[in-house]
Design an enzyme around this catalytic site. Structure first.
Site, PDB file in Angstrom:
ATOM      1  N   GLY A 141      14.749  15.798  88.218  1.00 46.89           N
ATOM      2  CA  GLY A 141      13.369  16.176  88.003  1.00 46.89           C
ATOM      3  C   GLY A 141      13.266  17.569  87.395  1.00 46.89           C
ATOM      4  O   GLY A 141      14.171  18.393  87.534  1.00 46.89           O
ATOM      5  N   CYS A 142      12.136  17.847  86.731  1.00 46.83           N
ATOM      6  CA  CYS A 142      11.989  19.125  86.030  1.00 46.83           C
ATOM      7  C   CYS A 142      11.961  20.305  86.992  1.00 46.83           C
ATOM      8  O   CYS A 142      12.636  21.324  86.770  1.00 46.83           O
ATOM      9  CB  CYS A 142      10.741  19.107  85.148  1.00 46.83           C
ATOM     10  SG  CYS A 142       9.207  18.694  86.005  1.00 46.83           S
ATOM     11  N   TYR A 143      11.201  20.200  88.086  1.00 48.60           N
ATOM     12  CA  TYR A 143      11.187  21.278  89.076  1.00 48.60           C
ATOM     13  C   TYR A 143      12.574  21.475  89.681  1.00 48.60           C
ATOM     14  O   TYR A 143      12.970  22.602  90.021  1.00 48.60           O
ATOM     15  CB  TYR A 143      10.201  20.966  90.202  1.00 48.60           C
ATOM     16  CG  TYR A 143       8.748  21.112  89.835  1.00 48.60           C
ATOM     17  CD1 TYR A 143       8.246  22.303  89.321  1.00 48.60           C
ATOM     18  CD2 TYR A 143       7.852  20.062  90.016  1.00 48.60           C
ATOM     19  CE1 TYR A 143       6.906  22.447  88.994  1.00 48.60           C
ATOM     20  CE2 TYR A 143       6.511  20.186  89.699  1.00 48.60           C
ATOM     21  CZ  TYR A 143       6.029  21.384  89.185  1.00 48.60           C
ATOM     22  OH  TYR A 143       4.708  21.518  88.867  1.00 48.60           O
TER      23      TYR A 143
END
Length: 355
Positions: free
Chosen positions: A147-149
């Site tokens: 995921g980006c986070y």
């Protein structure tokens, strides 16, 4: 070796970004944009791709073509059937959604409140966090993109935890994402005249990426971390601006610059991680903006910029990391994973420099 690439979910923002990056990749022969509806002009849908002269296909229309790599750019819970469709082919499969990120399908179901519909193939997928799992990725054919986070959080956290620099009992993360992080949707809050000069908090009851961050920290460091992640959408389209706060370990007496030098050495062979503000003076009463990462400097790149500071009175370490959520947080990491698997320079088709 030139490859044919399927990009499933080509009408979305992540699919568009994968296509944009693949179009400049020297080892891609042809890109097939795939959607539920055929004949959609990518130039009309994504004007930044003007001149690409490509239209969408349905999977049914391409059943006679065997891809070399399949990028699945669909909302979480929608990749299972697609993955099963290609699992017995020679294709590399890279899922940019969350469907295969957890080794235990029950954890996916707990976090995403959806049924895991491909439990029989979950074990085939390797978690594609390239900074720590390069050997595993190299030996794999199927990748679950982080995921980006998670990418923005792990790049500083993992080396800090490995060196016992920080206390993992309580790590607070505040992350501001661009509106592209919400995907393509028609929620009124995200319309320009509502979002301009505005901020939107969301998922304050518990963010789904928290479990993913804690899971990978344990896998890479064998330590449990208690993560508190709060997220917002800012008044910009792309990027993640993240601040992480935690206590220094009781035995740690090093200064700010010592920790920065350690991180620089840790990532000395990684061209996409840059440590900012080394050998610059940090004074709490001064607004010295230049010693910390700036979001605009990473947009369009596959880079993560990191810096930090220490509050001496409380021994609190504050870390700043910035990435482009559509590149380092999604499409760029996916292509980096592909490059590792096919044994070419992992930076092929990517750039460390922002626009």
């Amino acid at each position: 070796m030139k490859m044919n690439a399927f990009v499933i979910g080509a009408t979305g923002l992540t699919g568009c970004e994968v296509i944009r990056l693949l179009s400049a990749h020297p080892l891609i022969r042809k890109i097939y944009p795939i959607s539920r509806e055929s004949g959609i002009s990518l130039e009309e849908l994504h004007p930044n791709l003007t001149g690409i002269k490509k239209y969408t296909y349905t999977l049914e229309e391409l059943k006679h073509i065997e891809p070399d790599v399949v990028f699945i750019c669909l909302p979480s819970g929608e990749s299972f059937d697609i993955a099963k469709n290609f699992i017995n082919t020679k294709a590399i499969i890279i899922d940019l959604g969350a469907d295969f990120r957890f080794d235990d399908p029950k954890l996916f179901e707990k976090v995403y409140k959806k049924k895991h519909k491909a439990k029989e193939i979950q074990y085939k997928f390797t978690y594609g966090y390239v900074e720590e799992f390069k050997k595993e990725i190299k030996c794999s054919q199927y990748i679950a993109n982080p995921g980006c986070y998670v990418n923005a959080a792990l790049c500083p956290l993992v080396p800090l935890i490995k060196a016992n620099i920080i206390n993992t009992d309580s790590i607070f993360i505040s992350a501001i994402n661009g509106t592209s992080g919400a995907g393509v949707n028609n929620q009124k809050e995200l319309i320009h005249h509502n979002q301009f000069a505005n901020m939107l908090a969301y998922s304050l009851n518990g963010h789904r990426h928290t479990d993913e961050i804690e899971n990978i920290i344990f896998k890479t460091t064998m330590k449990k971390a208690n993560i508190s992640l709060v997220t917002s959408h800012g008044n910009f389209v792309r990027g993640i601006f993240m601040i992480q706060c935690m206590k220094l370990s009781s035995h740690v007496n090093c200064e700010r610059n010592d920790i920065l030098e350690y991180l620089k050495d840790y990532y000395k062979n990684n061209e996409f991680i840059s440590i900012i503000g080394i050998n610059k003076v940090s004074e709490g009463v001064e607004k010295n903006y230049g010693i910390y990462p700036q979001l605009s400097k990473v947009i369009g790149s596959n880079s993560c910029h990191i810096s930090l500071d220490i509050v001496p009175e409380t021994r609190e370490l504050r870390v700043v990391s910035v990435i482009d959520n559509l590149v380092k947080g999604a499409a760029g990491t996916a292509i980096q994973n592909m490059n590792i698997i096919i044994n070419v320079n992992e930076a092929t088709g990517l750039t460390r420099y922002g626009i």
